[in-house]
Motif scaffolding. Structure first.
Motif, PDB file in Angstrom:
ATOM      1  N   GLN A   7      11.821  -3.221  -7.571  1.00  0.00           N
ATOM      2  CA  GLN A   7      11.816  -1.764  -7.553  1.00  0.00           C
ATOM      3  C   GLN A   7      10.499  -1.186  -8.066  1.00  0.00           C
ATOM      4  O   GLN A   7      10.152  -0.057  -7.744  1.00  0.00           O
ATOM      5  CB  GLN A   7      12.957  -1.199  -8.420  1.00  0.00           C
ATOM      6  CG  GLN A   7      14.326  -1.509  -7.903  1.00  0.00           C
ATOM      7  CD  GLN A   7      14.843  -2.858  -8.399  1.00  0.00           C
ATOM      8  OE1 GLN A   7      14.160  -3.561  -9.119  1.00  0.00           O
ATOM      9  NE2 GLN A   7      16.043  -3.216  -7.989  1.00  0.00           N
ATOM     10  N   GLU A  22       4.161   4.643   6.454  1.00  0.00           N
ATOM     11  CA  GLU A  22       4.641   4.687   5.081  1.00  0.00           C
ATOM     12  C   GLU A  22       6.132   4.387   5.046  1.00  0.00           C
ATOM     13  O   GLU A  22       6.839   4.595   6.031  1.00  0.00           O
ATOM     14  CB  GLU A  22       4.435   6.079   4.480  1.00  0.00           C
ATOM     15  CG  GLU A  22       3.006   6.479   4.310  1.00  0.00           C
ATOM     16  CD  GLU A  22       2.886   7.872   3.733  1.00  0.00           C
ATOM     17  OE1 GLU A  22       2.015   8.044   2.877  1.00  0.00           O
ATOM     18  OE2 GLU A  22       3.650   8.755   4.126  1.00  0.00           O
ATOM     19  N   THR A  23       6.592   3.950   3.885  1.00  0.00           N
ATOM     20  CA  THR A  23       8.022   3.800   3.695  1.00  0.00           C
ATOM     21  C   THR A  23       8.618   5.187   3.461  1.00  0.00           C
ATOM     22  O   THR A  23       7.904   6.155   3.203  1.00  0.00           O
ATOM     23  CB  THR A  23       8.337   2.899   2.486  1.00  0.00           C
ATOM     24  OG1 THR A  23       7.861   3.551   1.304  1.00  0.00           O
ATOM     25  CG2 THR A  23       7.691   1.535   2.631  1.00  0.00           C
ATOM     26  N   SER A  24       9.939   5.303   3.530  1.00  0.00           N
ATOM     27  CA  SER A  24      10.571   6.605   3.330  1.00  0.00           C
ATOM     28  C   SER A  24      10.334   7.125   1.915  1.00  0.00           C
ATOM     29  O   SER A  24      10.191   8.323   1.704  1.00  0.00           O
ATOM     30  CB  SER A  24      12.065   6.513   3.626  1.00  0.00           C
ATOM     31  OG  SER A  24      12.672   5.543   2.799  1.00  0.00           O
ATOM     32  N   THR A  25      10.268   6.246   0.928  1.00  0.00           N
ATOM     33  CA  THR A  25      10.012   6.668  -0.449  1.00  0.00           C
ATOM     34  C   THR A  25       8.607   7.231  -0.583  1.00  0.00           C
ATOM     35  O   THR A  25       8.399   8.262  -1.230  1.00  0.00           O
ATOM     36  CB  THR A  25      10.204   5.485  -1.413  1.00  0.00           C
ATOM     37  OG1 THR A  25      11.528   4.986  -1.249  1.00  0.00           O
ATOM     38  CG2 THR A  25       9.993   5.911  -2.848  1.00  0.00           C
ATOM     39  N   GLU A  26       7.637   6.590   0.015  1.00  0.00           N
ATOM     40  CA  GLU A  26       6.263   7.079  -0.048  1.00  0.00           C
ATOM     41  C   GLU A  26       6.136   8.433   0.643  1.00  0.00           C
ATOM     42  O   GLU A  26       5.420   9.312   0.170  1.00  0.00           O
ATOM     43  CB  GLU A  26       5.317   6.083   0.611  1.00  0.00           C
ATOM     44  CG  GLU A  26       5.170   4.789  -0.143  1.00  0.00           C
ATOM     45  CD  GLU A  26       4.431   3.728   0.664  1.00  0.00           C
ATOM     46  OE1 GLU A  26       3.890   2.818   0.027  1.00  0.00           O
ATOM     47  OE2 GLU A  26       4.391   3.811   1.899  1.00  0.00           O
ATOM     48  N   ARG A  28       8.372  10.756   0.850  1.00  0.00           N
ATOM     49  CA  ARG A  28       9.087  11.810   0.116  1.00  0.00           C
ATOM     50  C   ARG A  28       8.492  12.114  -1.246  1.00  0.00           C
ATOM     51  O   ARG A  28       9.038  12.920  -1.982  1.00  0.00           O
ATOM     52  CB  ARG A  28      10.544  11.395  -0.096  1.00  0.00           C
ATOM     53  CG  ARG A  28      11.410  11.529   1.117  1.00  0.00           C
ATOM     54  CD  ARG A  28      12.859  11.412   0.710  1.00  0.00           C
ATOM     55  NE  ARG A  28      13.147  10.157   0.046  1.00  0.00           N
ATOM     56  CZ  ARG A  28      13.641   9.091   0.627  1.00  0.00           C
ATOM     57  NH1 ARG A  28      13.917   9.099   1.905  1.00  0.00           N
ATOM     58  NH2 ARG A  28      13.877   7.986  -0.066  1.00  0.00           N
ATOM     59  N   GLN A  29       7.407  11.538  -1.641  1.00  0.00           N
ATOM     60  CA  GLN A  29       6.914  11.693  -2.999  1.00  0.00           C
ATOM     61  C   GLN A  29       6.476  13.113  -3.319  1.00  0.00           C
ATOM     62  O   GLN A  29       6.432  13.484  -4.482  1.00  0.00           O
ATOM     63  CB  GLN A  29       5.780  10.708  -3.266  1.00  0.00           C
ATOM     64  CG  GLN A  29       6.302   9.310  -3.449  1.00  0.00           C
ATOM     65  CD  GLN A  29       5.208   8.322  -3.781  1.00  0.00           C
ATOM     66  OE1 GLN A  29       4.040   8.680  -3.813  1.00  0.00           O
ATOM     67  NE2 GLN A  29       5.579   7.088  -4.009  1.00  0.00           N
ATOM     68  N   GLU A  31       8.166  15.794  -2.629  1.00  0.00           N
ATOM     69  CA  GLU A  31       9.344  16.637  -2.477  1.00  0.00           C
ATOM     70  C   GLU A  31       9.397  17.694  -3.586  1.00  0.00           C
ATOM     71  O   GLU A  31       9.284  17.377  -4.765  1.00  0.00           O
ATOM     72  CB  GLU A  31      10.589  15.750  -2.555  1.00  0.00           C
ATOM     73  CG  GLU A  31      11.867  16.480  -2.309  1.00  0.00           C
ATOM     74  CD  GLU A  31      13.041  15.525  -2.315  1.00  0.00           C
ATOM     75  OE1 GLU A  31      14.102  15.965  -2.755  1.00  0.00           O
ATOM     76  OE2 GLU A  31      12.882  14.378  -1.895  1.00  0.00           O
TER      77      GLU A  31
END
Length: 61
Positions: A7, A22-26, A28-29, A31
């Motif tokens: 993680q 990018e990954t979905s987390t990257e 959404r940073q 937000e």
């Protein structure tokens, strides 16, 4: 085993065919959080109040 948990590993965005992947987390940073929503609510309320005062002072009949 790695010393860093899965993680907490940092991955960089990659570039393929002139596109950034990018990954979905990257993605959404950036937000907006609750403070941004509060700021927008307060500023919209103040704008309505100021326009109401201007209308009342200059345009009431």
């Amino acid at each position: 085993m790695d010393a860093i948990p899965r993680q907490l590993r940092v991955t960089m965005a990659t570039r393929r065919n002139d596109q950034i992947i990018e990954t979905s987390t990257e993605a959404r940073q950036g937000e907006p959080g609750p403070s941004v929503a509060a700021l927008l609510t307060v500023s919209t309320g103040l704008a309505i109040l100021i326009l109401g005062v201007i209308w009342f002072v200059f345009f009431r009949t």
